[in-house]
Design an enzyme around this catalytic site. Structure first.
Site, PDB file in Angstrom:
ATOM      1  N   HIS A 238       0.878  -1.214   0.091  1.00  0.00           N
ATOM      2  CA  HIS A 238      -0.057  -0.121  -0.041  1.00  0.00           C
ATOM      3  C   HIS A 238       0.930   1.132   0.055  1.00  0.00           C
ATOM      4  O   HIS A 238       0.317   2.531  -0.025  1.00  0.00           O
ATOM      5  CB  HIS A 238      -0.840  -0.061   1.182  1.00  0.00           C
ATOM      6  CG  HIS A 238      -1.881   1.163   1.365  1.00  0.00           C
ATOM      7  ND1 HIS A 238      -2.249   2.036   0.401  1.00  0.00           N
ATOM      8  CD2 HIS A 238      -2.680   1.681   2.299  1.00  0.00           C
ATOM      9  CE1 HIS A 238      -3.088   2.946   0.738  1.00  0.00           C
ATOM     10  NE2 HIS A 238      -3.249   2.533   1.958  1.00  0.00           N
ATOM     11  N   CYS A 239       2.132   1.013   0.010  1.00  0.00           N
ATOM     12  CA  CYS A 239       3.025   2.323   0.204  1.00  0.00           C
ATOM     13  C   CYS A 239       3.823   2.556  -0.843  1.00  0.00           C
ATOM     14  O   CYS A 239       3.567   3.739  -1.628  1.00  0.00           O
ATOM     15  CB  CYS A 239       4.098   2.128   1.592  1.00  0.00           C
ATOM     16  SG  CYS A 239       3.079   1.995   2.978  1.00  0.00           S
ATOM     17  N   ILE A 240       4.957   1.749  -1.166  1.00  0.00           N
ATOM     18  CA  ILE A 240       5.764   2.369  -2.092  1.00  0.00           C
ATOM     19  C   ILE A 240       5.514   2.297  -3.707  1.00  0.00           C
ATOM     20  O   ILE A 240       5.870   3.399  -4.300  1.00  0.00           O
ATOM     21  CB  ILE A 240       7.274   1.390  -2.075  1.00  0.00           C
ATOM     22  CG1 ILE A 240       7.339   0.829  -0.664  1.00  0.00           C
ATOM     23  CG2 ILE A 240       8.386   1.775  -2.975  1.00  0.00           C
ATOM     24  CD1 ILE A 240       8.365   2.043   0.131  1.00  0.00           C
TER      25      ILE A 240
ATOM     26  N   ASP B  79       2.796   6.256  -2.778  1.00  0.00           N
ATOM     27  CA  ASP B  79       3.131   7.321  -2.059  1.00  0.00           C
ATOM     28  C   ASP B  79       3.930   8.171  -2.926  1.00  0.00           C
ATOM     29  O   ASP B  79       3.593   9.418  -2.951  1.00  0.00           O
ATOM     30  CB  ASP B  79       4.102   7.000  -0.793  1.00  0.00           C
ATOM     31  CG  ASP B  79       2.985   6.086   0.176  1.00  0.00           C
ATOM     32  OD1 ASP B  79       1.772   5.894  -0.119  1.00  0.00           O
ATOM     33  OD2 ASP B  79       3.601   5.533   1.291  1.00  0.00           O
TER      34      ASP B  79
END
Ligand SMILES: NC(=O)c1ccc[n+]([C@@H]2O[C@H](COP(=O)([O-])OP(=O)(O)OC[C@H]3O[C@@H](n4cnc5c(N)ncnc54)[C@H](O)[C@@H]3O)[C@@H](O)[C@H]2O)c1
Length: 452
Positions: free
Chosen positions: A274-276, A279
């Site tokens: 869900h991040c790299i 974001d």
């Protein structure tokens, strides 16, 4: 110091403050548990009634949170959960940990934050501390959250308190968890940062106050952009090494013996989680609004997004040595989670590889001890697919096995002994073998069937 600040500070220090967490996922549940363990009463709020029910039953659904902890805190009455935002009226602090995905157009999807903040605003009261934790672009706290809350007539920094503190949890990491990862905190006013630091400092070992919410928001995006760009660099190096018949894994391992000025990043089948993958595009979207074109982010995104295609090329190359096309071949994906030993497959490159193989006519199946099923909506094959049970003695039934997540539970020795072909995208198989094709490495010395 205003009396509201003094009262809340005293409540936090004495643990009489009633704390709340909105969004009980990978970030929110561990935080609620840490707050409860620190001696506060913690209430989780989530729209997902199944999560609320599971906590009510004293169970955890997040692998990094022990069911025994949830049960003990539930039984002692310090942890509870609800779908009803009405409880905000009784809280002294509330942390927001809702998702921040991208829209199809790669623009930030702020709908979860907006919806959660609107629900909090309905029950906003003087003295409440609101901390946003969701990863988001610099300016969100002041430009999105503050106006919604101030539309109630209460003023941030005077009547209620507002802070941003990015979450840095690393799912599946046994060493670093919520309580021992330093916490960066930025507040709208000095009182906001003081109160938020006091709250986090009760449950987390190290607090790093910064001068504003914007700095705190940017810190998180620097950290994740740093990873995305370095992974993009090493992925490009892997493609280069493939062309130049050099083993990228050997190169990185030797380079990391340098005791200064180098940090090892490894190539792989593409970004996941869900991040790299997400974001950095929050940052790029916001930077473009200031007329700034962030080139590193776009370039790394381009290289990383191309990796699943490269993996499929590698599979085609391996099958070609056996005179087999992708069309009709039985391909087993080993691991669909986005990284080793976790159950999260959001944005996993395995889903892209499966979709590309399916579109080329392969018979795709997968094995993953952590993910029992991939639903039709989660991949481009558009049908539900259940994990197969395969292990020692049964690896030989596939034309090709593709290691996408290097779970510790896989029996790699049996895989190498029995499988016809393996494409290893993670360097899970260290010993060279004639049937193992590695991402970013020279192909094994094999006699191509049918070569004249
Ligand atoms: N997962 C990670 O490793 C990680 C690490 C650092 C930061 N983050 C960031 O933390 C944030 C949350 O991520 P996550 O992985 O915990 O997400 P998640 O999907 O696991 O959990 C989010 C929860 O919020 C709930 N929710 C959504 N809208 C809501 C609303 N309006 N009111 C109440 N509940 C609502 C969902 O039902 C879900 O349970 C994101 O911004 C993410 O980028 C995640």
């Amino acid at each position: 110091m205003s009396s509201l600040v003094a009262v809340l500070l005293e409540k936090i220090e004495s643990r009489r403050a009633r704390t709340g967490v909105v969004g009980l996922g990978y970030v929110g549940l561990p935080l609620a548990v840490e707050l409860a363990k620190a001696g506060f009463h913690a209430t989780g709020i989530d729209l997902d009634a199944r999560k609320v029910k599971t906590i009510d039953e004293g169970r955890s659904y997040i692998p990094d949170v022990a069911t025994s902890d949830v049960k003990a805190l539930r039984d002692s009455g310090t942890l509870d959960a609800t779908t009803d935002f009405g409880v905000v009226a009784e809280l002294d602090t509330i942390n927001i940990c809702v998702p921040t995905p991208l829209r199809k157009t790669r623009d930030p999807d702020m709908s979860y934050i907006v919806s959660a903040v609107e629900s909090i605003a309905t029950h906003l009261h003087p003295g409440l501390l609101v901390c946003l934790e969701s990863t988001t672009y610099p300016g969100t706290t002041e430009e999105v959250v503050q106006p919604i809350l101030e539309a109630t007539g209460l003023k941030a920094g005077r009547d209620f308190f507002l802070a941003f503190s990015p979450e840095r949890v690393d799912p599946g990491n046994p060493t670093f968890q919520t309580h021992n990862v330093p916490k960066v905190v930025g507040g709208l006013t000095p009182a906001c940062v003081e109160l938020a630091s006091a709250l986090y400092g009760s449950a987390i070992e190290t607090i790093v106050p910064v001068s504003s919410t914007r700095v705190a928001e940017m810190v998180k995006l620097l950290e994740n952009t740093f990873r995305a760009v370095n992974i993009g660099l090493v992925n490009e190096l892997a493609l280069m090494c493939d062309r130049m018949t050099i083993d990228v894994w050997e190169v990185v391992d030797a380079a990391k013996t340098k005791p200064f000025g180098f940090m090892a990043f490894y190539p792989g089948p593409g970004l996941g989680g869900h991040c790299i993958p997400i974001d950095p595009f929050y940052l790029s979207w916001k930077a473009k609004q200031s007329g700034f074109d962030p080139r590193f982010i776009e370039l790394a995104g381009h290289i990383n997004a191309g990796m699943p295609h490269y993996v499929v090329d590698k599979i085609a190359e391996a099958l070609n040595t056996k005179r087999k096309p992708i069309n009709g071949s039985k391909v087993l994906i080993a691991g669909v989670a986005y990284k080793r030993d976790i159950d999260d497959m959001r944005e996993s490159p395995a889903l892209d590889v499966m979709g590309l193989l399916h579109a080329r006519g392969a018979q795709v199946s997968y094995v993953d001890p952590h993910v029992p099923e991939v639903h039709s909506r989660e991949w481009s094959g558009r049908f539900d697919i259940k994990a197969v049970t395969v292990g020692r003695g049964s690896f030989g039934q596939y034309d090709c096995i593709v290691v996408i997540s290097d779970h510790k539970l896989f029996e790699y020795d049996a895989m190498v002994a029995e499988a016809d072909l393996i494409v290893d995208t993670r360097n899970a198989i260290k010993k060279p073998a004639r049937n193992v094709f590695k991402l970013g490495a020279p192909r094994p010395e094999v006699e191509t069937v049918g070569k004249v």
